[in-house]
Design a protein around this motif. Structure first.
Motif, PDB file in Angstrom:
ATOM      1  N   ARG A  55      24.008 -23.348 -36.793  1.00 48.08           N
ATOM      2  CA  ARG A  55      24.544 -22.272 -37.332  1.00 48.08           C
ATOM      3  C   ARG A  55      26.070 -22.213 -37.917  1.00 48.08           C
ATOM      4  O   ARG A  55      26.042 -21.843 -38.935  1.00 48.08           O
ATOM      5  CB  ARG A  55      24.296 -20.975 -36.152  1.00 48.08           C
ATOM      6  CG  ARG A  55      24.476 -19.718 -37.072  1.00 48.08           C
ATOM      7  CD  ARG A  55      24.310 -18.845 -36.026  1.00 48.08           C
ATOM      8  NE  ARG A  55      22.749 -18.390 -36.045  1.00 48.08           N
ATOM      9  CZ  ARG A  55      22.058 -18.314 -34.891  1.00 48.08           C
ATOM     10  NH1 ARG A  55      22.744 -18.892 -33.759  1.00 48.08           N
ATOM     11  NH2 ARG A  55      20.769 -18.290 -34.875  1.00 48.08           N
ATOM     12  N   ARG A  56      26.720 -22.825 -36.960  1.00 47.14           N
ATOM     13  CA  ARG A  56      28.246 -22.641 -37.715  1.00 47.14           C
ATOM     14  C   ARG A  56      28.333 -23.908 -38.999  1.00 47.14           C
ATOM     15  O   ARG A  56      29.137 -23.460 -39.793  1.00 47.14           O
ATOM     16  CB  ARG A  56      29.149 -23.425 -36.383  1.00 47.14           C
ATOM     17  CG  ARG A  56      29.096 -22.569 -35.327  1.00 47.14           C
ATOM     18  CD  ARG A  56      30.110 -22.994 -34.090  1.00 47.14           C
ATOM     19  NE  ARG A  56      31.454 -22.903 -34.451  1.00 47.14           N
ATOM     20  CZ  ARG A  56      32.305 -23.413 -33.822  1.00 47.14           C
ATOM     21  NH1 ARG A  56      32.084 -24.023 -32.589  1.00 47.14           N
ATOM     22  NH2 ARG A  56      33.742 -23.570 -34.046  1.00 47.14           N
ATOM     23  N   LEU A  57      27.670 -24.991 -38.771  1.00 48.70           N
ATOM     24  CA  LEU A  57      27.597 -25.626 -40.013  1.00 48.70           C
ATOM     25  C   LEU A  57      27.202 -24.991 -41.190  1.00 48.70           C
ATOM     26  O   LEU A  57      27.597 -25.178 -42.377  1.00 48.70           O
ATOM     27  CB  LEU A  57      27.288 -27.090 -39.656  1.00 48.70           C
ATOM     28  CG  LEU A  57      28.016 -28.291 -39.160  1.00 48.70           C
ATOM     29  CD1 LEU A  57      27.052 -29.283 -39.035  1.00 48.70           C
ATOM     30  CD2 LEU A  57      29.336 -28.436 -39.756  1.00 48.70           C
ATOM     31  N   LEU A  58      26.102 -24.607 -41.022  1.00 51.08           N
ATOM     32  CA  LEU A  58      25.141 -24.000 -42.001  1.00 51.08           C
ATOM     33  C   LEU A  58      26.069 -22.581 -42.640  1.00 51.08           C
ATOM     34  O   LEU A  58      26.231 -22.443 -43.868  1.00 51.08           O
ATOM     35  CB  LEU A  58      24.056 -23.309 -41.706  1.00 51.08           C
ATOM     36  CG  LEU A  58      23.145 -22.681 -42.747  1.00 51.08           C
ATOM     37  CD1 LEU A  58      22.584 -23.382 -43.759  1.00 51.08           C
ATOM     38  CD2 LEU A  58      21.495 -22.143 -42.061  1.00 51.08           C
ATOM     39  N   GLY A  59      26.678 -22.021 -41.873  1.00 55.92           N
ATOM     40  CA  GLY A  59      27.473 -20.726 -42.287  1.00 55.92           C
ATOM     41  C   GLY A  59      28.723 -21.115 -42.970  1.00 55.92           C
ATOM     42  O   GLY A  59      29.107 -20.578 -44.031  1.00 55.92           O
ATOM     43  N   SER A  60      29.410 -22.110 -42.569  1.00 54.63           N
ATOM     44  CA  SER A  60      30.564 -22.744 -42.892  1.00 54.63           C
ATOM     45  C   SER A  60      30.317 -23.228 -44.433  1.00 54.63           C
ATOM     46  O   SER A  60      31.039 -22.985 -45.639  1.00 54.63           O
ATOM     47  CB  SER A  60      31.122 -24.035 -42.382  1.00 54.63           C
ATOM     48  OG  SER A  60      32.481 -24.272 -42.847  1.00 54.63           O
ATOM     49  N   ALA A  61      29.019 -23.898 -44.913  1.00 56.04           N
ATOM     50  CA  ALA A  61      28.555 -24.602 -46.217  1.00 56.04           C
ATOM     51  C   ALA A  61      28.477 -23.454 -46.873  1.00 56.04           C
ATOM     52  O   ALA A  61      28.794 -23.435 -48.061  1.00 56.04           O
ATOM     53  CB  ALA A  61      27.435 -25.251 -45.951  1.00 56.04           C
ATOM     54  N   CYS A  62      27.472 -22.432 -46.554  1.00 51.85           N
ATOM     55  CA  CYS A  62      27.271 -21.049 -47.318  1.00 51.85           C
ATOM     56  C   CYS A  62      28.669 -20.460 -47.599  1.00 51.85           C
ATOM     57  O   CYS A  62      28.591 -19.640 -48.931  1.00 51.85           O
ATOM     58  CB  CYS A  62      26.234 -20.465 -46.675  1.00 51.85           C
ATOM     59  SG  CYS A  62      24.509 -21.387 -46.558  1.00 51.85           S
ATOM     60  N   ALA A  63      29.530 -20.349 -46.730  1.00 51.47           N
ATOM     61  CA  ALA A  63      30.774 -19.394 -47.274  1.00 51.47           C
ATOM     62  C   ALA A  63      31.486 -20.262 -48.517  1.00 51.47           C
ATOM     63  O   ALA A  63      32.311 -19.416 -49.178  1.00 51.47           O
ATOM     64  CB  ALA A  63      31.564 -19.572 -46.049  1.00 51.47           C
TER      65      ALA A  63
END
Length: 168
Positions: free
Chosen positions: A101-109
């Motif tokens: 979730r942290r990696l996905l959220g960072s990329a999408c940000a």
């Protein structure tokens, strides 16, 4: 899916389904996390590839795609690459759902909030399904993962995003 019987007649057996989920970057965006790997770190990341057989040359190139966002975390890696309409996530390999979730959220940000995001995940990882559902992503379609001969074994619990439907 419609071709499964044809493949079965040629000796292929169904292993599991892969499911494509769609959302938008704004629904998935989170805090900055992870880092873009340096060239010197790529060998370490090769060990994170979820594939039944080693493919270091392929995976190294995959991590270095032009215009892609590649992030590494603690024992994790994500590639967010441009596609015809939006971005596809894959691979997404992490030891648990929180790291994924942290990696996905960072990329999408890093993307515009309205950018379409596609995540192809194996149905064999219930945490991957939870990740998609918890962000309001909707399933678009499925593919069949089939093998000829003996099915290879590997750890599906770290597999949150398939690299690509065509190559696993």
């Amino acid at each position: 899916v419609a071709q499964q019987e044809n493949y079965a007649r040629s000796g292929f057996r169904l292993a599991h389904r892969n499911l494509r989920f769609e959302g938008v970057a704004g629904m998935l965006a989170g805090e900055a996390y992870g880092s873009e790997p340096e060239e010197s770190e790529l060998d370490e990341l090769l060990s994170l590839d979820i594939a039944p057989y080693p493919r270091p040359a392929y995976f190294r190139r995959w991590l270095r795609q032009p215009r892609a966002i590649t992030l590494r975390g603690s024992e994790s890696v994500l590639v967010c690459r441009p596609c015809q309409n939006g971005y596809k996530i894959g691979p997404l390999v992490a030891p648990n759902i929180d790291e994924a979730r942290r990696l996905l959220g960072s990329a999408c940000a890093r993307l515009a909030p309205e950018t379409p995001i596609f995540l192809d995940l194996p149905e064999t990882n219930p945490q991957a399904l939870e990740l998609a559902h918890s962000h309001g992503m909707t399933m678009q379609f499925e593919t069949a993962r089939m093998y000829h001969g003996e099915q290879p074994e590997f750890d599906h619990s770290r597999w949150f995003g398939v690299t690509t439907f065509e190559l696993g």
